[in-house]
Design a protein around this motif. Structure first.
Motif, short mmCIF file in Angstrom:
data_model
loop_
_atom_site.label_atom_id
_atom_site.label_comp_id
_atom_site.label_asym_id
_atom_site.label_seq_id
_atom_site.Cartn_x
_atom_site.Cartn_y
_atom_site.Cartn_z
N ALA A 261 -13.95 9.32 -4.44
CA ALA A 261 -14.36 8.47 -5.25
C ALA A 261 -13.46 7.03 -4.70
N LEU A 280 -21.84 5.17 -6.15
CA LEU A 280 -20.72 4.77 -7.01
C LEU A 280 -20.91 3.74 -7.93
N LEU A 341 -19.20 10.50 -0.01
CA LEU A 341 -19.48 10.71 -1.47
C LEU A 341 -19.62 12.03 -1.69
N ASN A 345 -21.26 12.05 -10.24
CA ASN A 345 -21.18 10.92 -11.15
C ASN A 345 -21.70 9.46 -10.40
N LEU A 346 -22.71 9.85 -9.66
CA LEU A 346 -23.64 8.76 -9.04
C LEU A 346 -24.41 8.37 -9.86
#
Length: 442
Positions: A261, A280, A341, A345-346
């Motif tokens: 991230a 993100l 990625l 937490n996308l």
């Protein structure tokens, strides 16, 4: 003479190598010089010179690196005031390369320090016109006014361009081949042909700038309806005046992380569909997935020189290509990291109900991110607000947030970037990207 034209499509840039009797000169090279070295090696030629027709605004040149790595002499106009080792190359000066002779003509207009290179061998005449004379157009005169340290007023440069076109090519033959530094799609002109070369005779007949006209009429036509100037242009002019550092060490310092991230400003270069499916929070989608995508231009228009950012790529095999694209405009030092990625937490972007937009356009705030010149030619929606993409980060606070927002351009590339900018800056307002569906509203 053997001439090779090198094209870098995303910036519509042409550079050149000319070989004569075992010696080679490079004209207006791009950031990575390896292709020129390969050409020299294939033709058993020694690189003896590199010529800059002017300090370029839209890309970083490798002239200083070529000098360091080959010993080639850098030639440019003394009017440039270059900060790197060079030899003045102005009107009256000549260079011998193998059996070819190179002469310079001072051709101000695009910049005060522009030169055109006249190469001759036997009966053959070649013109390397830089950003002075394009196929079907001439270089814009407004790039030096408010950008970088090398200032010049557009009115004065427009007048200089008029005198250049009127007087500087007069004694050259019609069959002289014209090789420009840019083609259609470049922001250094506005009506360039798709052709990559021409003859001076054809330009005298077909290029608007050579038509019989007074100075005022010429200047009005030249200054009218020019496109926006990306924020990185002045930065590149200054870098090219100093001379860029070698490419390899610069890009080697950028860290790469897998399944990671990032914080701060994030540019996601993946395809629009991948971005919308998961990215993100706060990422800006500037696609770098093909040669048709104007990634360099929009990276340098949206992200300011000196502004730190991270990049999201699709897969490790994309790393080198994207790094080189960032370096084309000298932004590698601003690049904090490149990452792929993890899938955690996308966030996703909601798809737009296009039929509902058609039935109820008043239920949405519609934002047109095309250039002002495009908007002036016609709108897709009568109630759309114009916020050009290159200034959208600065003007987003002027956009009403009482309704869902729909972003459109002319084809989908810019609206993908624009919608991601507004989703970041106007959160939690719902932002939709009209994308390619804009064609249903033509």
């Amino acid at each position: 003479m053997k001439i090779k034209q090198f094209e870098y499509k995303p910036l519509s840039h042409y550079s050149y190598a000319l070989v004569s009797n075992g010696e080679m000169v490079i004209i207006d090279p791009e950031r990575d010089p390896m292709q020129y070295y390969a050409f020299a090696n294939a033709h058993n030629a020694k690189i003896v010179g590199v010529i800059e027709t002017h300090p370029h605004a839209d890309f970083v040149s490798s002239h200083l690196q070529i000098h360091k790595e080959t010993g080639a002499v850098i030639y440019n106009s003394e009017k440039l005031g270059a900060d790197y080792p060079h030899q003045a190359f102005d009107e009256g000066d000549s260079i011998k390369v193998g059996k070819a002779t190179f002469k310079a003509i001072n051709t101000p207009g695009h910049s005060p320090d522009s030169i055109t290179i006249v190469a001759t061998e036997g009966e053959e005449t070649i013109l390397f016109t830089g950003d002075t004379l394009f196929i079907g157009d001439v270089g814009r005169p407004d790039l030096r006014e408010n950008a970088g340290k090398m200032k010049a007023k557009r009115q004065e440069l427009a007048e200089a361009m008029y005198h250049t076109i009127q007087n500087k090519f007069t004694d050259l033959p019609d069959d002289a081949i014209v090789y420009p530094a840019h083609g259609a799609g470049s922001l250094c002109g506005k009506s360039m042909s798709e052709a990559n070369s021409s003859t001076l005779g054809n330009e005298r007949m077909g290029n608007w700038a050579f038509k019989q006209q007074g100075q005022e009429q010429f200047i009005d036509a030249l200054l009218d309806n020019q496109s926006f100037i990306p924020s990185y242009f002045g930065f590149n002019v200054d870098v090219n005046k100093i001379g860029a550092e070698n490419l390899r060490p610069g890009i080697a310092e950028v860290p790469f992380k897998m399944y990671a991230a990032a914080k701060g400003l994030i540019v996601d270069v993946r395809e629009e569909a991948q971005f919308k499916n998961g990215h993100l929070m706060g990422s800006i989608n500037i696609q770098a997935t093909s040669e048709e995508s104007k990634f360099e231009t929009w990276l340098g228009a949206i992200i300011e020189p000196g502004e730190k950012f991270s990049l999201v790529i699709n897969a490790p095999e994309d790393l080198e290509t994207v790094l080189h694209r960032v370096a084309k405009i000298g932004y590698e030092k601003q690049l904090q990291s490149i990452l792929t990625l993890s899938g955690d937490n996308l966030v996703q972007m909601k798809p737009l109900d296009v039929q509902d937009l058609k039935k109820n356009p008043g239920n949405y705030t519609i934002i047109d991110v095309r250039n002002k010149s495009e908007v002036a030619e016609g709108r897709f929606f009568g109630n759309a607000q114009s916020h050009p993409l290159n200034t959208l980060r600065d003007t987003s606070d002027e956009i009403p947030t009482d309704r869902p927002i729909v972003v459109h351009c002319a084809g989908g590339y810019r609206s993908a970037a624009g919608s991601s900018i507004l989703a970041k800056q106007l959160n939690p307002v719902t932002v939709y990207d009209l994308g390619e569906a804009v064609k249903e509203f033509e």
